[in-house]
Design a protein around this motif. Structure first.
Motif, PDB file in Angstrom:
ATOM      1  N   GLY A   8      -7.702   6.866  -3.840  1.00 22.54           N
ATOM      2  CA  GLY A   8      -8.364   5.778  -3.136  1.00 22.54           C
ATOM      3  C   GLY A   8      -8.976   6.137  -1.803  1.00 22.54           C
ATOM      4  O   GLY A   8      -9.565   5.272  -1.140  1.00 22.54           O
ATOM      5  N   GLY A   9      -8.858   7.377  -1.375  1.00 23.47           N
ATOM      6  CA  GLY A   9      -9.469   7.760  -0.109  1.00 23.47           C
ATOM      7  C   GLY A   9     -10.986   7.741  -0.195  1.00 23.47           C
ATOM      8  O   GLY A   9     -11.565   7.603  -1.272  1.00 23.47           O
ATOM      9  N   THR A  70      -0.986  -2.283   6.315  1.00 17.43           N
ATOM     10  CA  THR A  70       0.122  -2.921   5.597  1.00 17.43           C
ATOM     11  C   THR A  70       0.559  -2.025   4.448  1.00 17.43           C
ATOM     12  O   THR A  70      -0.263  -1.645   3.604  1.00 17.43           O
ATOM     13  N   ILE A  71       1.849  -1.711   4.419  1.00 19.11           N
ATOM     14  CA  ILE A  71       2.398  -0.928   3.317  1.00 19.11           C
ATOM     15  C   ILE A  71       3.079  -1.880   2.343  1.00 19.11           C
ATOM     16  O   ILE A  71       3.681  -2.881   2.741  1.00 19.11           O
ATOM     17  N   SER A  72       2.971  -1.569   1.058  1.00 21.95           N
ATOM     18  CA  SER A  72       3.627  -2.370   0.037  1.00 21.95           C
ATOM     19  C   SER A  72       3.973  -1.466  -1.138  1.00 21.95           C
ATOM     20  O   SER A  72       3.565  -0.304  -1.180  1.00 21.95           O
ATOM     21  N   ARG A  73       4.717  -2.034  -2.079  1.00 25.35           N
ATOM     22  CA  ARG A  73       5.078  -1.257  -3.257  1.00 25.35           C
ATOM     23  C   ARG A  73       5.247  -2.173  -4.452  1.00 25.35           C
ATOM     24  O   ARG A  73       5.585  -3.355  -4.301  1.00 25.35           O
ATOM     25  N   TYR A  81       1.356   1.341  -1.825  1.00 19.36           N
ATOM     26  CA  TYR A  81      -0.002   1.096  -1.349  1.00 19.36           C
ATOM     27  C   TYR A  81      -0.036   1.108   0.176  1.00 19.36           C
ATOM     28  O   TYR A  81       0.962   0.809   0.838  1.00 19.36           O
ATOM     29  N   LEU A  82      -1.215   1.421   0.704  1.00 16.07           N
ATOM     30  CA  LEU A  82      -1.450   1.275   2.126  1.00 16.07           C
ATOM     31  C   LEU A  82      -2.799   0.589   2.293  1.00 16.07           C
ATOM     32  O   LEU A  82      -3.843   1.177   1.986  1.00 16.07           O
ATOM     33  N   GLN A  83      -2.743  -0.657   2.738  1.00 20.16           N
ATOM     34  CA  GLN A  83      -3.963  -1.414   3.027  1.00 20.16           C
ATOM     35  C   GLN A  83      -4.315  -1.176   4.484  1.00 20.16           C
ATOM     36  O   GLN A  83      -3.512  -1.463   5.375  1.00 20.16           O
TER      37      GLN A  83
END
Length: 124
Positions: A8-9, A70-73, A81-83
């Motif tokens: 996603g980079g 925002t980090i999530s999993r 994920y890193l938004q």
């Protein structure tokens, strides 16, 4: 053993948003805290954000990204994920995900498994 693959980079302009992902292709993803680190050219790898494996989903952020990232999993798909919102040129770096035991740890030595990294470039 956990194998991690980031994606996603890309290249964006200042102020833009970008989301990057980290998929575990093997191993017990749900048992590990997940973190994102980044490394800019000529600089040390630095902590960005982390999230616990526990159901509380507690998170921890570096001051430089607090309020913007925002980090999530999602353990069902073994992905973290890193938004990233409000991106700045100083956010330019290779972003790495890592798996470890304690989400409050911010030093790279505390994380056991690493991905290969994905480049994020912020430039006008």
């Amino acid at each position: 053993q956990v194998t991690l693959v980031e994606s996603g980079g890309g290249s964006v302009q200042p102020g833009d948003s970008l989301s990057i992902s980290c998929a575990a292709t093997s191993g017990a993803f749900s048992l590990y805290a997940m973190a994102w680190f980044r490394q800019a050219p000529g600089k040390e790898r630095e902590f960005v954000a982390s999230i616990t494996w526990r159901s509380s989903r507690s998170t921890h952020y570096a001051d430089s990204v607090k309020g913007r990232f925002t980090i999530s999993r999602d353990d069902a798909v073994k992905t973290a994920y890193l938004q990233m919102n409000g991106l700045r040129p100083e956010d330019t770096a290779v972003y790495y995900c890592a798996a470890g035991g304690n989400y409050l740890e911010t030093t790279r030595d505390e994380y056991l498994y690493w991905g290969q990294g994905t480049q994020v470039t912020v430039s006008s």
